[in-house]
Design an enzyme around this catalytic site. Structure first.
Site, short mmCIF file in Angstrom:
data_model
loop_
_atom_site.label_atom_id
_atom_site.label_comp_id
_atom_site.label_asym_id
_atom_site.label_seq_id
_atom_site.Cartn_x
_atom_site.Cartn_y
_atom_site.Cartn_z
N SER A 1 152.89 32.03 49.61
CA SER A 1 152.91 33.36 48.46
C SER A 1 154.73 33.33 48.89
O SER A 1 155.62 32.96 49.25
CB SER A 1 152.51 34.34 48.99
OG SER A 1 152.43 34.45 50.26
N SER B 1 164.91 39.15 59.03
CA SER B 1 165.02 40.44 58.80
C SER B 1 165.21 41.34 59.12
O SER B 1 166.65 41.67 60.02
CB SER B 1 163.07 41.39 59.54
OG SER B 1 163.13 42.48 58.46
N THR C 1 157.95 26.45 55.65
CA THR C 1 156.96 27.25 56.51
C THR C 1 156.16 27.75 55.91
O THR C 1 157.29 28.78 55.32
CB THR C 1 156.29 26.63 57.36
OG1 THR C 1 157.54 27.54 58.08
CG2 THR C 1 156.97 25.78 58.89
N ILE D 1 157.98 34.51 49.53
CA ILE D 1 159.89 34.07 49.77
C ILE D 1 159.67 32.43 49.63
O ILE D 1 160.67 31.84 49.70
CB ILE D 1 160.34 34.80 50.75
CG1 ILE D 1 161.28 36.01 50.62
CG2 ILE D 1 161.49 33.44 51.72
CD1 ILE D 1 161.23 37.13 51.87
N GLY E 1 154.84 28.04 53.03
CA GLY E 1 155.07 28.09 51.27
C GLY E 1 154.21 29.01 50.45
O GLY E 1 153.97 28.28 49.03
N TYR F 1 157.17 44.19 65.52
CA TYR F 1 157.15 43.24 64.21
C TYR F 1 159.05 42.53 64.04
O TYR F 1 159.47 41.92 64.09
CB TYR F 1 157.30 43.82 62.82
CG TYR F 1 157.72 42.81 61.66
CD1 TYR F 1 157.04 41.62 61.46
CD2 TYR F 1 159.15 43.29 61.10
CE1 TYR F 1 157.40 41.27 60.20
CE2 TYR F 1 159.18 42.78 60.24
CZ TYR F 1 158.83 41.25 59.94
OH TYR F 1 159.38 40.95 58.71
#
Length: 250
Positions: free
Chosen positions: A17, A138, A13, A19, A15, A151
């Site tokens: 741009s 992250s 998902t 990573i 997909g 975030y």
């Protein structure tokens, strides 16, 4: 290290741009049949063309449950099961405490938390026993970052999903791991930092905080995802794999 994914079905998902795009391309090159998602048809078409080979694009916003259903309907039309799910779609914007709006909060949590929950949950009937799920977290999941608290909170939630879901899925031997990229050269990063000279100066500053002394490339994150998805990681379960040049370790 090379993994082969011949005859494997992989869903990526987000997909179109960065990573996600690099990872989808790597899986296709390793022999997999890959499905990618993106919210914009033009970007989706461009990504499918750039990836080439055995890739299918399905337009959708993973924060919208009907779009997730459409994704898995598309998979079922061609395949009986999914071997690898890379729940990568998400994003965020800067907003310091005092300037956080309800809209910012809702959009970020819908994209990064709600979307991940239902992307995985709705995949369960299609995931084969022994499948691999990789979640994009992250380095912010464990580090404080100014103006990025909402975030960061979503990514801490994603990291905990990996810990909790390995218990929910243990009887099916489905592994769940999180990959946590650090600073990575993507279009989204440049947008986050305001583009142009402002983005360049911000990145120059942040590079000074990374022991590796440089920004990562999407292809480097893709290699980590492919490892976690492969049989080489058959005893790796519930971890957070930092791919960040060492920044989260200091």
């Amino acid at each position: 290290m090379t993994q082969r994914f011949d005859n494997k079905v992989v869903v990526v998902t987000g997909g179109t741009s960065g990573i996600g795009l690099a990872t989808a391309k790597a899986f296709v090159e390793a022999g997999a049949s890959v499905f990618i998602t993106g919210r914009r048809q033009d970007a989706l078409d461009a990504a499918v063309k750039a990836i080439g080979g055995n890739v299918t694009g399905v337009r959708g916003d993973m924060a919208v449950l009907a779009d997730i259903d459409r994704l898995y309907d598309a998979v079922q039309q061609r395949h009986a099961q999914i071997d690898v799910l890379f729940a990568n779609a998400g994003g965020g914007e800067l907003a310091p405490l005092g300037a956080i709006t309800e809209e910012h909060f809702q959009q970020t949590f819908d994209s990064n938390v709600k979307g991940v929950v239902f992307t995985v949950q709705k995949a369960l009937p299609l995931l084969r026993d022994g499948a691999s799920i990789i979640l994009t977290a992250s380095t912010t999941s464990i580090k404080g970052t100014g103006a990025f608290s909402v975030y960061s909170a979503t990514k801490a939630a994603v990291r905990n999903f990996a810990r909790s879901w390995i218990l929910d899925l243990k009887d099916r031997h489905i592994r769940v791991n999180a990959v946590s990229p650090g600073l990575t050269e993507t279009a989204g990063l440049n947008e986050l930092f305001g583009g142009g000279d402002q983005a360049a100066s911000t990145k120059d500053y942040l590079v000074g905080l990374i022991p590796a002394g440089r920004i990562g490339q999407p292809e480097e994150i893709a290699k980590a995802v492919m490892f976690l998805a492969s049989d080489d990681a058959s005893y790796v379960n519930g971890i957070e794999l930092f791919v960040d040049g060492g920044q989260a370790q200091i």
